[in-house]
Design a protein around this motif. Structure first.
Motif, PDB file in Angstrom:
ATOM      1  N   SER A  10       0.822  -1.206   0.000  1.00 31.18           N
ATOM      2  CA  SER A  10       0.000   0.000   0.000  1.00 31.18           C
ATOM      3  C   SER A  10       0.861   1.264   0.000  1.00 31.18           C
ATOM      4  O   SER A  10       0.603   2.206  -0.764  1.00 31.18           O
ATOM      5  CB  SER A  10      -0.923  -0.017   1.212  1.00 31.18           C
ATOM      6  N   ILE A  11       1.885   1.295   0.837  1.00 30.45           N
ATOM      7  CA  ILE A  11       2.768   2.463   0.912  1.00 30.45           C
ATOM      8  C   ILE A  11       3.515   2.649  -0.404  1.00 30.45           C
ATOM      9  O   ILE A  11       3.601   3.766  -0.932  1.00 30.45           O
ATOM     10  CB  ILE A  11       3.746   2.332   2.097  1.00 30.45           C
ATOM     11  N   MET A  12       4.044   1.579  -0.959  1.00 35.71           N
ATOM     12  CA  MET A  12       4.779   1.679  -2.226  1.00 35.71           C
ATOM     13  C   MET A  12       3.836   2.092  -3.362  1.00 35.71           C
ATOM     14  O   MET A  12       4.210   2.875  -4.233  1.00 35.71           O
ATOM     15  CB  MET A  12       5.470   0.361  -2.565  1.00 35.71           C
ATOM     16  N   ASN A  13       2.609   1.597  -3.353  1.00 35.82           N
ATOM     17  CA  ASN A  13       1.632   1.981  -4.371  1.00 35.82           C
ATOM     18  C   ASN A  13       1.353   3.481  -4.292  1.00 35.82           C
ATOM     19  O   ASN A  13       1.277   4.151  -5.326  1.00 35.82           O
ATOM     20  CB  ASN A  13       0.343   1.176  -4.196  1.00 35.82           C
ATOM     21  N   ASP A  14       1.211   4.004  -3.082  1.00 36.00           N
ATOM     22  CA  ASP A  14       0.994   5.447  -2.912  1.00 36.00           C
ATOM     23  C   ASP A  14       2.167   6.248  -3.479  1.00 36.00           C
ATOM     24  O   ASP A  14       1.969   7.287  -4.123  1.00 36.00           O
ATOM     25  CB  ASP A  14       0.788   5.797  -1.443  1.00 36.00           C
ATOM     26  N   LYS A  15       3.381   5.764  -3.256  1.00 37.35           N
ATOM     27  CA  LYS A  15       4.566   6.449  -3.784  1.00 37.35           C
ATOM     28  C   LYS A  15       4.585   6.410  -5.312  1.00 37.35           C
ATOM     29  O   LYS A  15       4.928   7.404  -5.958  1.00 37.35           O
ATOM     30  CB  LYS A  15       5.855   5.819  -3.239  1.00 37.35           C
ATOM     31  N   PHE A  16       4.221   5.268  -5.896  1.00 35.60           N
ATOM     32  CA  PHE A  16       4.184   5.162  -7.357  1.00 35.60           C
ATOM     33  C   PHE A  16       3.119   6.074  -7.952  1.00 35.60           C
ATOM     34  O   PHE A  16       3.324   6.690  -8.999  1.00 35.60           O
ATOM     35  CB  PHE A  16       3.955   3.719  -7.801  1.00 35.60           C
ATOM     36  N   ILE A  17       1.975   6.188  -7.298  1.00 36.05           N
ATOM     37  CA  ILE A  17       0.918   7.078  -7.776  1.00 36.05           C
ATOM     38  C   ILE A  17       1.401   8.529  -7.736  1.00 36.05           C
ATOM     39  O   ILE A  17       1.199   9.292  -8.688  1.00 36.05           O
ATOM     40  CB  ILE A  17      -0.373   6.891  -6.952  1.00 36.05           C
ATOM     41  N   ALA A  18       2.067   8.909  -6.656  1.00 35.87           N
ATOM     42  CA  ALA A  18       2.598  10.272  -6.540  1.00 35.87           C
ATOM     43  C   ALA A  18       3.652  10.527  -7.621  1.00 35.87           C
ATOM     44  O   ALA A  18       3.651  11.587  -8.268  1.00 35.87           O
ATOM     45  CB  ALA A  18       3.194  10.495  -5.152  1.00 35.87           C
ATOM     46  N   LEU A  19       4.537   9.561  -7.841  1.00 34.14           N
ATOM     47  CA  LEU A  19       5.562   9.702  -8.879  1.00 34.14           C
ATOM     48  C   LEU A  19       4.923   9.798 -10.260  1.00 34.14           C
ATOM     49  O   LEU A  19       5.339  10.610 -11.091  1.00 34.14           O
ATOM     50  CB  LEU A  19       6.537   8.526  -8.823  1.00 34.14           C
ATOM     51  N   ASN A  20       3.892   8.999 -10.504  1.00 37.90           N
ATOM     52  CA  ASN A  20       3.175   9.048 -11.776  1.00 37.90           C
ATOM     53  C   ASN A  20       2.568  10.429 -12.002  1.00 37.90           C
ATOM     54  O   ASN A  20       2.643  10.972 -13.116  1.00 37.90           O
ATOM     55  CB  ASN A  20       2.090   7.973 -11.810  1.00 37.90           C
ATOM     56  N   ASP A  21       1.985  11.009 -10.953  1.00 40.51           N
ATOM     57  CA  ASP A  21       1.416  12.350 -11.068  1.00 40.51           C
ATOM     58  C   ASP A  21       2.498  13.377 -11.405  1.00 40.51           C
ATOM     59  O   ASP A  21       2.277  14.275 -12.226  1.00 40.51           O
ATOM     60  CB  ASP A  21       0.715  12.760  -9.772  1.00 40.51           C
TER      61      ASP A  21
END
Length: 104
Positions: free
Chosen positions: A70-81
């Motif tokens: 979950s934490i890594m997914n949040d980081k990937f979403i932020a990086l994608n943005d």
């Protein structure tokens, strides 16, 4: 750099010696961070610390796994943005406040 043991060895450690598995995990994380460019080290150290703090609250291995994903997914979403909307990211500004000076 430390070689990652095969799956069966990791499974055995998880079942029989979880403390050793945790030491291996920490050692490999530290080695990975050390191999990164200096410009990214502070952010990676901070992210690793945050992850460790969150994982310390978990009650079982499945909870740890879910939380880490979950934490890594949040980081990937932020990086994608950031990658897809760099101008929006650059527009963000923090307001810096002055703290009052205490007189002794």
């Amino acid at each position: 750099m430390t070689q990652l043991p095969n799956f069966d060895s990791l499974k055995w450690l998880a079942e029989n010696n979880p403390e050793e598995l945790e030491r291996l995990q920490k050692k490999m994380c530290e080695e990975a961070i050390e191999r990164c460019p200096e410009s990214n080290k502070e952010q990676l150290i901070s992210m690793h610390f945050h992850l460790e703090q969150q994982l310390s609250r978990c009650s079982n291995p499945f909870h740890r796994c879910y939380l880490a994903i979950s934490i890594m997914n949040d980081k990937f979403i932020a990086l994608n943005d950031i990658i897809n909307n760099p101008n929006e990211f650059k527009k963000q500004n923090a307001k810096i406040l002055s703290l009052p000076v205490k007189k002794l």
